[in-house]
Design a protein around this motif. Sequence first.
Motif: not given
Length: 224
Positions: A16-22, A111-113, A193-200
């Motif tokens: 699952v792609p991780r997208t962070s927001a501050l 924003a897909g966060v 803050f770099a996008p990353a893939d999280l375990p499902a």
Amino acid sequence: MTARTAAAGHRRTGPVPRTSALLVIDMQQALVAIAHRPAETVAVIAGLRRRAAAAGAPVVTVQHRGGGLAEGSHGWRIVPELAPGAGEPVVHKTSADGFLGTGLDRTLKAAGVTEVVVTGFATEICVDTTARQALSHGYDVVLVADGHTTSVRPDAGEYAAPERSVAHHNEIFRNLDFPGRSIRVLPASAVDFAPADLPAADPFADADAAEAGAPEAEAAPESR
């Protein structure tokens, strides 16, 4: 068909792609003026803002109004060091909950966060409430250990000393368990803050809970 077999057909099992927001909560002139370690906290959040911008991560400012913070007044304005940039979303709230009656959830989803990095004022009230509500709205949470603060208060009284209150809430979130959500407490220096893939997620977790009888589990470019 059981809930378990239905879940197997409908839940994603890949990364699952991780997208962070501050999230910058209530860092307003009148509130920072009564804050514990104001300059240090502002500096930490300003650094996170720069790093989020460099990584292309959204920065969302949450701004309180009411209760002595009249919209447009000096005290209501965000401190200059953290003023939202052009085009950055600002969410206005009237309670401790940054999601209640606001466009925050809509803004984050647009924003897909998937994860919010939580900073701001005040630790026990708006920071705590908004972080917990983020979990309930389906977001993972990073509480920045040195990026939130509370008010100064007399030594005598029922309130915990500010440094103890901040430490207490950091420890609570380190031990907080919320099914299906990631909760981390990190110093600002460790936030990425770099996008990353999280375990499902476990594709059967919600179905197992259901079969056991458990419940299933705004851009506002106004003057600042």
